[in-house]
Design an enzyme around this catalytic site. Structure first.
Site, PDB file in Angstrom:
ATOM      1  N   CYS A 109       0.809  -1.222   0.000  1.00 29.55           N
ATOM      2  CA  CYS A 109       0.000   0.000   0.000  1.00 29.55           C
ATOM      3  C   CYS A 109       0.842   1.271   0.000  1.00 29.55           C
ATOM      4  O   CYS A 109       0.303   2.364  -0.153  1.00 29.55           O
ATOM      5  CB  CYS A 109      -0.938   0.015   1.205  1.00 29.55           C
ATOM      6  N   CYS A 111      -2.236  -1.676   8.838  1.00 35.53           N
ATOM      7  CA  CYS A 111      -1.759  -0.438   9.456  1.00 35.53           C
ATOM      8  C   CYS A 111      -1.380  -0.670  10.921  1.00 35.53           C
ATOM      9  O   CYS A 111      -0.356  -0.174  11.390  1.00 35.53           O
ATOM     10  CB  CYS A 111      -2.827   0.652   9.356  1.00 35.53           C
TER      11      CYS A 111
END
Length: 166
Positions: free
Chosen positions: A69, A138
């Site tokens: 990402c 994350c």
């Protein structure tokens, strides 16, 4: 009679509102619509943004990234002589969830010992921020950054080869 008075009042109020400058209606930004309010809070008001002196012996730096990402996270800890984390800073290039995870991680490590900080798990961060499954990477980055910073700090505490022989 009362109805006529109410009608005149309503028209007068409308005329006043039409002539007065309108206050802008705050529409929710894209992050506010797509993220949980805890993520938005940390994204809009990040805690502990910045850097510490990476050359200092009592500062550990962790730099991690997610190629999938493009998120990159730098997390630093400052440890006192008793082994307690007294400060933490981060810089993150990434989405709102990555920034929020970094911000929360720095809040959580402060005040903990080095060993206590190792117990912080990505699942705890994800649960606190209510991250959806697609954003779990994350919180994993934040855990990895904590571990990398702690490992760097521990490495700096080991005596160098020349010093050990003296």
């Amino acid at each position: 009679m009362a109805a006529a008075g109410a009608g005149r009042l309503r028209r007068a109020a409308s005329a006043l509102l039409l002539r007065s400058p309108r206050l802008p209606v705050r529409e929710l930004s894209a992050p506010a619509r797509l993220y949980h309010k805890k993520v938005v809070d940390h994204y809009e008001n990040p805690r502990n943004v910045g850097s510490l002196d990476k050359t200092s012996k009592n500062v550990g730096t962790g730099l991690v990234g997610a190629p999938a990402c493009g998120d990159v996270m730098k997390l630093q800890i400052q440890v006192d002589e008793k082994g307690k984390i007294v400060d933490a800073r981060f810089k993150t290039f990434g989405c709102g969830s990555a920034i929020a995870s970094s911000s929360l991680a720095t809040e959580w490590v402060k005040g903990k010992t080095v060993e206590e900080a190792l117990t912080i798990k990505n699942t705890d961060i994800a649960k606190e921020l209510c991250l959806p499954p697609v954003k779990l990477h994350c919180s994993m980055l934040a855990e990895d950054a904590i571990k990398a910073a702690l490992a760097d700090y521990k490495l700096k505490q080991e005596p160098k080869k020349g010093e050990a022989e003296k």
